[in-house]
Scaffold this motif. Sequence first.
Motif, mmCIF file in Angstrom:
data_model
loop_
_atom_site.group_PDB
_atom_site.id
_atom_site.type_symbol
_atom_site.label_atom_id
_atom_site.label_comp_id
_atom_site.label_asym_id
_atom_site.label_seq_id
_atom_site.Cartn_x
_atom_site.Cartn_y
_atom_site.Cartn_z
ATOM 1 N N LEU A 114 -5.526 -3.652 -2.328
ATOM 2 C CA LEU A 114 -4.270 -4.042 -1.710
ATOM 3 C C LEU A 114 -4.494 -5.240 -0.799
ATOM 4 C CD1 LEU A 114 -2.700 -0.589 -0.713
ATOM 5 C CD2 LEU A 114 -2.109 -2.016 -2.678
ATOM 6 N N ILE A 115 -3.514 -6.126 -0.761
ATOM 7 C CA ILE A 115 -3.564 -7.272 0.142
ATOM 8 C C ILE A 115 -2.910 -6.846 1.457
ATOM 9 C CG2 ILE A 115 -2.760 -9.623 0.557
ATOM 10 C CD1 ILE A 115 -2.940 -10.145 -2.413
ATOM 11 N N ASN A 159 1.028 -6.293 -4.100
ATOM 12 C CA ASN A 159 0.210 -7.368 -3.553
ATOM 13 C C ASN A 159 0.957 -8.699 -3.560
ATOM 14 O OD1 ASN A 159 -2.071 -5.830 -2.917
ATOM 15 N ND2 ASN A 159 -2.846 -5.935 -5.010
#
Length: 299
Positions: A114-115, A159
Amino acid sequence: MWNLFKKTFSIITFLSLFYIVFVSFMHRRLGRQELTFNPAQQSCFTGGDQWNYCVHSTPTDKPDTYLYVFHGKDQNEKSWSETAFYSGLLQRYWQQTYRRTPVVITVSLGPIWLITPPLSKEGTGTLDLFNQEVFKKIEADIGAPQQRFLMGVSMGALNALSLTLNNPKLFQRVVVLCPPVFKISPYASSRELLSFLKSSGAQVKSLFTLIGIGQTYFANDHEWNLFSPLEIAKGITAAKLPPLYITSGLRDEFGNFLAVEELVESLKSRGAKVDWRPNSGDHCSVDIVSLAEFLKIDP
């Protein structure tokens, strides 16, 4: 009596196992429909300690336009070449319509990532990695484009939203396919989870998969809200966002249709240009024609 019990138990066990195997077989696909087209040529590289990327090129590429793609859970940077996937349909449609196409660049940090902004748990802070390293490294290697597009599917769509909402000037168009957006947090109570399952039609297995991922990255509700697209959208000037293409399926097994719809309305109310494409399908049903139109490049 004991022998009769053992024999009955053995028969019941055998019939139960036979039923499980039979049901599993009946739900198994023995083949797949193959698309006829010329897949893009794929060249893959190690970008850094945490990430890899692949460049996909075709004779119709417009070399000054890049489409960055973030994959879904348990996929990787090479998934764009899978023919029995939305990417295969999109590539075939591009070829059939003879349109100029962007250079597709897929980026991956692994099967699950995940960002996020820097948070308390390990594996967070990747927002800085993308803003400071990933795109600079890729474009130093292959050249800087005039236009950048972004597309994410499922986990990758989350994301794409995270990156776009936190850095709206980076891309000129953004595609968000079936993002698992939720109103509830990974730390929702059992009562809240049960209520969500009843109201959303989500599959129990799918929901708990996402809860597990969420609790891996976010220590509490506060950290989740620093990532949640619904929460971030409340505090931004959406008119500064690039045009967005967003899809979700009413029968999505993650039960996120209404939350995605709420996100769309929230962004629109703040001035964002959103091409909202709801559909009646399962997770990641994609209308290839409208998607291709959104990504269309003028000759």
